[in-house]
Motif scaffolding. Structure first.
Motif, PDB file in Angstrom:
ATOM      1  N   ASP A 138       0.856  -1.185   0.000  1.00 16.62           N
ATOM      2  CA  ASP A 138       0.000   0.000   0.000  1.00 16.62           C
ATOM      3  C   ASP A 138       0.891   1.233   0.000  1.00 16.62           C
ATOM      4  O   ASP A 138       1.758   1.386   0.876  1.00 16.62           O
ATOM      5  CB  ASP A 138      -0.909   0.027   1.229  1.00 16.62           C
ATOM      6  CG  ASP A 138      -2.042  -0.965   1.149  1.00 16.62           C
ATOM      7  OD1 ASP A 138      -2.400  -1.389   0.036  1.00 16.62           O
ATOM      8  OD2 ASP A 138      -2.583  -1.326   2.217  1.00 16.62           O
ATOM      9  N   HIS A 139       0.703   2.091  -0.990  1.00 19.68           N
ATOM     10  CA  HIS A 139       1.439   3.351  -1.079  1.00 19.68           C
ATOM     11  C   HIS A 139       0.538   4.447  -0.514  1.00 19.68           C
ATOM     12  O   HIS A 139      -0.557   4.688  -1.023  1.00 19.68           O
ATOM     13  CB  HIS A 139       1.794   3.638  -2.542  1.00 19.68           C
ATOM     14  CG  HIS A 139       2.664   4.827  -2.717  1.00 19.68           C
ATOM     15  ND1 HIS A 139       3.050   5.284  -3.946  1.00 19.68           N
ATOM     16  CD2 HIS A 139       3.244   5.668  -1.821  1.00 19.68           C
ATOM     17  CE1 HIS A 139       3.817   6.348  -3.810  1.00 19.68           C
ATOM     18  NE2 HIS A 139       3.947   6.603  -2.524  1.00 19.68           N
ATOM     19  N   LEU A 140       0.996   5.090   0.536  1.00 19.33           N
ATOM     20  CA  LEU A 140       0.246   6.166   1.167  1.00 19.33           C
ATOM     21  C   LEU A 140       0.703   7.507   0.591  1.00 19.33           C
ATOM     22  O   LEU A 140       1.904   7.761   0.465  1.00 19.33           O
ATOM     23  CB  LEU A 140       0.470   6.167   2.682  1.00 19.33           C
ATOM     24  CG  LEU A 140      -0.278   5.124   3.493  1.00 19.33           C
ATOM     25  CD1 LEU A 140       0.129   3.718   3.126  1.00 19.33           C
ATOM     26  CD2 LEU A 140      -0.076   5.352   4.965  1.00 19.33           C
ATOM     27  N   HIS A 141      -0.273   8.314   0.230  1.00 21.23           N
ATOM     28  CA  HIS A 141      -0.002   9.651  -0.287  1.00 21.23           C
ATOM     29  C   HIS A 141      -0.595  10.676   0.672  1.00 21.23           C
ATOM     30  O   HIS A 141      -1.747  10.536   1.110  1.00 21.23           O
ATOM     31  CB  HIS A 141      -0.656   9.857  -1.661  1.00 21.23           C
ATOM     32  CG  HIS A 141      -0.190   8.899  -2.707  1.00 21.23           C
ATOM     33  ND1 HIS A 141       0.883   9.156  -3.524  1.00 21.23           N
ATOM     34  CD2 HIS A 141      -0.643   7.675  -3.066  1.00 21.23           C
ATOM     35  CE1 HIS A 141       1.053   8.143  -4.334  1.00 21.23           C
ATOM     36  NE2 HIS A 141       0.145   7.228  -4.079  1.00 21.23           N
ATOM     37  N   LEU A 142       0.169  11.697   0.996  1.00 21.41           N
ATOM     38  CA  LEU A 142      -0.331  12.834   1.747  1.00 21.41           C
ATOM     39  C   LEU A 142      -0.816  13.845   0.728  1.00 21.41           C
ATOM     40  O   LEU A 142      -0.019  14.331  -0.097  1.00 21.41           O
ATOM     41  CB  LEU A 142       0.792  13.424   2.605  1.00 21.41           C
ATOM     42  CG  LEU A 142       0.421  14.614   3.473  1.00 21.41           C
ATOM     43  CD1 LEU A 142      -0.591  14.215   4.547  1.00 21.41           C
ATOM     44  CD2 LEU A 142       1.671  15.217   4.114  1.00 21.41           C
ATOM     45  N   VAL A 143      -2.122  14.133   0.745  1.00 18.87           N
ATOM     46  CA  VAL A 143      -2.720  14.948  -0.324  1.00 18.87           C
ATOM     47  C   VAL A 143      -3.429  16.152   0.275  1.00 18.87           C
ATOM     48  O   VAL A 143      -4.214  16.027   1.224  1.00 18.87           O
ATOM     49  CB  VAL A 143      -3.716  14.113  -1.168  1.00 18.87           C
ATOM     50  CG1 VAL A 143      -4.234  14.936  -2.332  1.00 18.87           C
ATOM     51  CG2 VAL A 143      -3.081  12.821  -1.658  1.00 18.87           C
ATOM     52  N   GLU A 144      -3.154  17.317  -0.305  1.00 19.54           N
ATOM     53  CA  GLU A 144      -3.777  18.559   0.127  1.00 19.54           C
ATOM     54  C   GLU A 144      -5.281  18.534  -0.160  1.00 19.54           C
ATOM     55  O   GLU A 144      -5.731  18.052  -1.202  1.00 19.54           O
ATOM     56  CB  GLU A 144      -3.131  19.723  -0.621  1.00 19.54           C
ATOM     57  CG  GLU A 144      -3.578  21.084  -0.199  1.00 19.54           C
ATOM     58  CD  GLU A 144      -2.886  22.183  -0.986  1.00 19.54           C
ATOM     59  OE1 GLU A 144      -3.435  23.306  -0.999  1.00 19.54           O
ATOM     60  OE2 GLU A 144      -1.818  21.918  -1.594  1.00 19.54           O
ATOM     61  N   ARG A 145      -6.063  19.045   0.785  1.00 14.70           N
ATOM     62  CA  ARG A 145      -7.511  19.188   0.602  1.00 14.70           C
ATOM     63  C   ARG A 145      -7.810  20.541  -0.035  1.00 14.70           C
ATOM     64  O   ARG A 145      -7.095  21.506   0.187  1.00 14.70           O
ATOM     65  CB  ARG A 145      -8.231  19.136   1.948  1.00 14.70           C
ATOM     66  CG  ARG A 145      -8.221  17.796   2.602  1.00 14.70           C
ATOM     67  CD  ARG A 145      -8.941  17.913   3.977  1.00 14.70           C
ATOM     68  NE  ARG A 145      -9.190  16.605   4.526  1.00 14.70           N
ATOM     69  CZ  ARG A 145     -10.242  15.846   4.227  1.00 14.70           C
ATOM     70  NH1 ARG A 145     -11.155  16.287   3.408  1.00 14.70           N
ATOM     71  NH2 ARG A 145     -10.375  14.668   4.765  1.00 14.70           N
ATOM     72  N   ARG A 146      -8.902  20.593  -0.793  1.00 15.14           N
ATOM     73  CA  ARG A 146      -9.373  21.884  -1.312  1.00 15.14           C
ATOM     74  C   ARG A 146      -9.816  22.772  -0.151  1.00 15.14           C
ATOM     75  O   ARG A 146      -9.508  23.942  -0.113  1.00 15.14           O
ATOM     76  CB  ARG A 146     -10.564  21.668  -2.254  1.00 15.14           C
ATOM     77  CG  ARG A 146     -10.181  21.568  -3.661  1.00 15.14           C
ATOM     78  CD  ARG A 146     -11.409  21.747  -4.585  1.00 15.14           C
ATOM     79  NE  ARG A 146     -10.986  21.389  -5.911  1.00 15.14           N
ATOM     80  CZ  ARG A 146     -10.958  20.140  -6.372  1.00 15.14           C
ATOM     81  NH1 ARG A 146     -11.393  19.156  -5.622  1.00 15.14           N
ATOM     82  NH2 ARG A 146     -10.531  19.883  -7.568  1.00 15.14           N
TER      83      ARG A 146
END
Length: 149
Positions: A138-146
């Motif tokens: 599993d590759h976890l991505h930290l993603v910015e929210r709108r």
């Protein structure tokens, strides 16, 4: 290629597939030199001929590196790698095997401490030319929210 996606843009179940990459003897030798892993499973053809697999096997970390590298086709300025979970080396990869990576968005969740970000989980399945699974993680991505929570 740049593709801007916010946390809200990721869709559970979305899939993508990479092109293939053939693992060579040079890959194995270079990886051994970079990591210091000169175990006979990877380097000693004569010894390997006496073992169950009958031939040298690629380092699991090499298969992981190449499998993940195949997925790096776009740059998302709103996301970054946050790490990997549940990594398993399922089957050996041999010199001459071609590997492919399939990806599926399997989870989206709030980040426990960063209200402006979420975590997107992309399950990576690496297969060989016979469509046998050789690695999963599993590759976890930290993603910015709108919009922050």
């Amino acid at each position: 290629m740049t593709e801007e996606q916010y946390f809200e843009d990721y869709v559970l179940g979305a899939r993508r597939q990479t092109t293939g990459r053939t693992i060579t003897e040079a890959d194995i030798v270079l990886h051994a030199g970079q990591t210091g892993d000169f175990f006979p499973h990877h380097m000693d053809a004569a010894w390997c001929a006496t073992q169950d697999f009958g031939q040298r096997i690629a380092h699991g970390t090499l298969v992981f590196s190449v499998g993940i590298g195949l997925t790096a086709s776009t740059i998302n300025p709103r996301a970054m790698s946050y790490g990997y979970d549940r990594l398993r080396f399922v089957k050996p990869v041999f010199i001459g095997d071609t590997i492919y990576s399939q990806l599926e968005i399997t989870d989206r969740r709030p980040h426990p401490k960063r209200q402006g970000h979420g975590i997107v989980v992309e399950t990576v399945t690496v297969t060989n030319q016979r469509q046998e699974t050789v690695l999963v993680c599993d590759h976890l991505h930290l993603v910015e929210r709108r919009e922050p929570l």
